[in-house]
Design an enzyme around this catalytic site. Sequence first.
Site, short mmCIF file in Angstrom:
data_model
loop_
_atom_site.label_atom_id
_atom_site.label_comp_id
_atom_site.label_asym_id
_atom_site.label_seq_id
_atom_site.Cartn_x
_atom_site.Cartn_y
_atom_site.Cartn_z
N ILE A 11 0.81 -1.22 0.00
CA ILE A 11 0.00 0.00 0.00
C ILE A 11 0.84 1.27 0.00
O ILE A 11 0.37 2.35 -0.36
CB ILE A 11 -0.96 0.00 1.22
CG1 ILE A 11 -2.04 1.07 1.04
CG2 ILE A 11 -0.18 0.20 2.52
CD1 ILE A 11 -3.09 1.06 2.13
N ARG A 34 11.76 -5.99 7.44
CA ARG A 34 12.37 -7.15 8.10
C ARG A 34 13.51 -7.71 7.27
O ARG A 34 14.50 -8.21 7.80
CB ARG A 34 11.32 -8.22 8.36
CG ARG A 34 10.30 -7.86 9.44
CD ARG A 34 9.23 -8.92 9.54
NE ARG A 34 8.45 -9.03 8.31
CZ ARG A 34 7.57 -9.98 8.05
NH1 ARG A 34 7.37 -10.94 8.93
NH2 ARG A 34 6.90 -10.00 6.91
N TYR A 55 13.36 -1.83 12.15
CA TYR A 55 12.33 -0.86 12.50
C TYR A 55 12.82 0.05 13.62
O TYR A 55 12.54 1.26 13.63
CB TYR A 55 11.05 -1.57 12.94
CG TYR A 55 10.39 -2.43 11.89
CD1 TYR A 55 10.57 -2.21 10.53
CD2 TYR A 55 9.54 -3.47 12.27
CE1 TYR A 55 9.95 -2.99 9.58
CE2 TYR A 55 8.91 -4.27 11.32
CZ TYR A 55 9.12 -4.03 9.98
OH TYR A 55 8.50 -4.82 9.05
N LEU A 71 2.25 -1.65 8.45
CA LEU A 71 2.56 -3.03 8.82
C LEU A 71 1.28 -3.86 8.98
O LEU A 71 0.18 -3.30 8.99
CB LEU A 71 3.35 -3.03 10.13
CG LEU A 71 4.71 -2.33 10.09
CD1 LEU A 71 5.26 -2.17 11.51
CD2 LEU A 71 5.69 -3.11 9.22
N HIS A 76 0.50 -2.73 14.47
CA HIS A 76 0.25 -1.28 14.45
C HIS A 76 0.49 -0.63 15.81
O HIS A 76 1.15 0.40 15.91
CB HIS A 76 -1.18 -0.99 13.98
CG HIS A 76 -1.39 -1.23 12.53
ND1 HIS A 76 -2.60 -1.00 11.90
CD2 HIS A 76 -0.56 -1.69 11.57
CE1 HIS A 76 -2.50 -1.30 10.62
NE2 HIS A 76 -1.27 -1.73 10.40
N LYS A 94 -5.14 1.85 8.82
CA LYS A 94 -6.28 1.26 9.50
C LYS A 94 -6.27 -0.23 9.30
O LYS A 94 -5.68 -0.70 8.30
CB LYS A 94 -7.58 1.89 9.03
CG LYS A 94 -7.98 1.56 7.60
CD LYS A 94 -7.24 2.37 6.57
CE LYS A 94 -7.28 1.72 5.20
NZ LYS A 94 -6.27 2.18 4.30
#
Length: 325
Positions: A11, A34, A55, A71, A76, A94
């Site tokens: 996304i 990762r 991260y 993620l 989240h 979301k």
Amino acid sequence: MRIGVLGAARIAPAALVRAAGAVGGVEVAAVAARDRGRAATFARRHGIATVHGSYEDLVADPSLDAVYVPLPNGLHAQWTLAAIAAGKHVLCEKPFTSNAAQAARVRDAAAGTGLVVMEAFHYRYHPLARRMAGAIREGELGAIERVETSMCFPLPRFGDIRYQYELAGGALMDAGCYAVHCLRMLSPGEPTVTSATARTLHRDPRVDRAMTAELVLPGGGTGRIQASMWSSTLLRIRARVVGTRGTMSVFNYATPQLPSRFSLTVDGRRRQERFGGEPTYVHQLRAFVAAVDGKHTNLTPPDDSVATMSLIDAIYEAAGLPPRP
């Protein structure tokens, strides 16, 4: 504003990278994944200067102003909390968290920090959503009697992370969060769940592939949400509101830059209005930057996220399924 991306998610190009090209003063400056090799490939493809090995390193990067969290759902809360602790503004995909308790923890962590923490309900920042919400707020339809929202699309890849219970998967989480949020936006107040029915995966009956819920609205009206990632309803993205004076119908409220339709019938007179233009993601990123600058109201803050996640938890409970872990 310099933004770092946690994860080379599918996304991210549309939701952030391309949107940043249309919003002045924004640089997607760093990425971490990762797999460092995957992050490096993502960075080369999208012209991102810095690749972090973890991260943690990205969140700690002092050159970044904000962090984008696309993620899996179950991560989240963890990384939004980490970004807040590092003094970064956050744009979090979301659903905001796995459940309402996590959302409340994030809300409490953000309170008093001066940081903008925004749930990425991108549709909410488009002029179509403003028009929908305004019709309710200004009483164009009279007293609200019925609100129906849906988000249904086909995802028959049952090994996808969006079907994994441990990562807070399920149709209500991934598709239904839109329907729940939109219903809340169009309701005269916070709705209450009265019943829910889920269709679940054979291999994991905790995970819903489709969900329908009935609700009662303040003032005595009723509501219904429909969500699915695999059911007989393959594609349905609609909102409908019935009031004492008329009806509002919206096709494709989620991405109105694509084919969409808004119609309003009040006192027997019907009219259609057109909405399109810039993608919802551009509107969202522009609003995020403006909120950080103190020039725009955050329409999807943690308080709003707690209310959405509380309703999602209640729907799972009414359907006889556990909230996401």
